[in-house]
Motif scaffolding. Structure first.
Motif, short mmCIF file in Angstrom:
data_model
loop_
_atom_site.label_atom_id
_atom_site.label_comp_id
_atom_site.label_asym_id
_atom_site.label_seq_id
_atom_site.Cartn_x
_atom_site.Cartn_y
_atom_site.Cartn_z
N LYS A 199 -0.63 2.21 -10.38
CA LYS A 199 -0.06 1.44 -9.28
C LYS A 199 -1.18 0.62 -8.62
O LYS A 199 -2.30 1.06 -8.50
CB LYS A 199 0.54 2.37 -8.23
CG LYS A 199 1.68 3.19 -8.77
CD LYS A 199 2.95 2.82 -8.06
CE LYS A 199 4.07 3.70 -8.51
NZ LYS A 199 5.11 3.00 -9.14
N ARG A 200 -0.81 -0.59 -8.18
CA ARG A 200 -1.78 -1.46 -7.52
C ARG A 200 -1.15 -1.97 -6.25
O ARG A 200 0.06 -2.10 -6.12
CB ARG A 200 -2.12 -2.63 -8.44
CG ARG A 200 -2.78 -2.15 -9.74
CD ARG A 200 -3.14 -3.28 -10.62
NE ARG A 200 -4.31 -3.98 -10.08
CZ ARG A 200 -4.90 -4.97 -10.69
NH1 ARG A 200 -4.44 -5.42 -11.83
NH2 ARG A 200 -5.94 -5.56 -10.15
N ASP A 201 -2.00 -2.31 -5.32
CA ASP A 201 -1.49 -2.93 -4.08
C ASP A 201 -2.01 -4.37 -3.99
O ASP A 201 -2.83 -4.79 -4.81
CB ASP A 201 -1.85 -2.10 -2.85
CG ASP A 201 -3.35 -1.97 -2.66
OD1 ASP A 201 -4.11 -2.55 -3.45
OD2 ASP A 201 -3.76 -1.28 -1.71
N ILE A 202 -1.58 -5.09 -3.00
CA ILE A 202 -1.91 -6.50 -2.88
C ILE A 202 -3.42 -6.73 -2.78
O ILE A 202 -3.95 -7.64 -3.39
CB ILE A 202 -1.22 -7.10 -1.60
CG1 ILE A 202 0.28 -7.04 -1.74
CG2 ILE A 202 -1.71 -8.51 -1.31
CD1 ILE A 202 0.89 -8.09 -2.61
N SER A 203 -4.14 -5.88 -2.09
CA SER A 203 -5.58 -6.08 -1.88
C SER A 203 -6.38 -5.94 -3.17
O SER A 203 -7.49 -6.45 -3.27
CB SER A 203 -6.09 -5.11 -0.83
OG SER A 203 -5.94 -3.79 -1.29
N SER A 204 -5.83 -5.27 -4.20
CA SER A 204 -6.59 -5.09 -5.43
C SER A 204 -6.37 -6.24 -6.43
O SER A 204 -7.04 -6.29 -7.45
CB SER A 204 -6.19 -3.77 -6.10
OG SER A 204 -4.88 -3.85 -6.60
N LEU A 205 -5.46 -7.14 -6.09
CA LEU A 205 -5.19 -8.27 -6.98
C LEU A 205 -6.27 -9.33 -6.83
O LEU A 205 -6.84 -9.51 -5.76
CB LEU A 205 -3.82 -8.88 -6.68
CG LEU A 205 -2.62 -7.96 -6.95
CD1 LEU A 205 -1.35 -8.63 -6.49
CD2 LEU A 205 -2.54 -7.63 -8.42
#
Length: 157
Positions: free
Chosen positions: A150-156
Motif C-alpha cells: 500500500k502507498r499513500d500520496i506522499s510516497s508518490l
C-alpha cells in the motif's frame, strides 16, 4: 477392501489412503533402522516429505507411480515432459525392472548419491518452496506474488 462394502465413496477412499500411508510408514521404518542410512541428516523429516510427495502422485492408489502419475507430477512442478521423457525417467529410477516407480525405488533414488532427473526436479521444488517468504515490495518487477504494498500520496513521485 471387503470390510468397507457399505461405506460411501469418500469414506472408502479415506480408508484406502490411510492404509496406503501405513504401508509407506512401515517402509520408512525400515529405512530408519537400516545401517546404510543412519548417518543421513534429518532422515525422519525427509522420509515424511517423501511419503507425502509419493502419496500425492500415486494416482491409482495401487502403491506405484505410473507414467501418468509421473507426467502429472512433472507438470505440477512446472517441468512438463513428453511421454518418452517420462518413460526414460522411470527406467533411470527403476533400472529398467518396472514400468512404475514403487516407494522403495523412490526413496532409494531420493536418498542415493546418483542424481536422477526426477530427484533434481523434486529437490529444486523443495528448495524453491522452502525458500520462505519473498521480500514484499522492492524493485518494480512483477512475479512477487500477492498484491503490491500500500502507498499513500506522499510516497508518490
Amino acid at each position: 477392501m471387503p470390510s468397507n462394502m457399505g461405506a460411501q465413496g469418500g469414506k472408502a477412499f479415506g480408508a484406502l489412503k490411510a492404509q496406503q500411508r501405513e504401508k509407506l510408514d512401515e517402509i520408512n521404518k525400515e529405512y530408519m533402522e537400516d545401517q546404510k542410512y543412519r548417518d543421513e541428516e534429518d532422515l525422519p523429516e525427509k522420509l515424511e516429505g517423501f511419503k507425502n510427495k509419493y502419496a500425492e502422485f500415486d494416482l491409482d492408489d495401487q502403491g506405484d507411480i505410473d507414467i501418468m502419475g509421473l507426467k502429472q507430477m512433472m507438470e505440477k512442478l512446472g517441468v512438463p515432459k513428453t511421454h518418452l521423457d517420462v518413460k526414460k525417467m522411470i527406467v533411470e529410477v527403476t533400472g529398467g525392472s518396472s514400468n512404475t516407480i514403487n516407494y522403495r525405488d523412490f526413496v532409494r533414488m531420493m536418498l542415493g548419491k546418483r542424481s536422477a532427473v526426477l530427484k533434481l526436479v523434486l529437490v529444486f521444488e523443495d528448495k524453491a518452496n522452502g525458500a520462505g517468504s519473498k521480500p514484499n515490495g522492492g524493485g518494480g518487477g512483477g512475479g512477487g506474488g500477492g498484491p503490491p504494498p500500500k502507498r499513500d500520496i506522499s510516497s508518490l513521485p
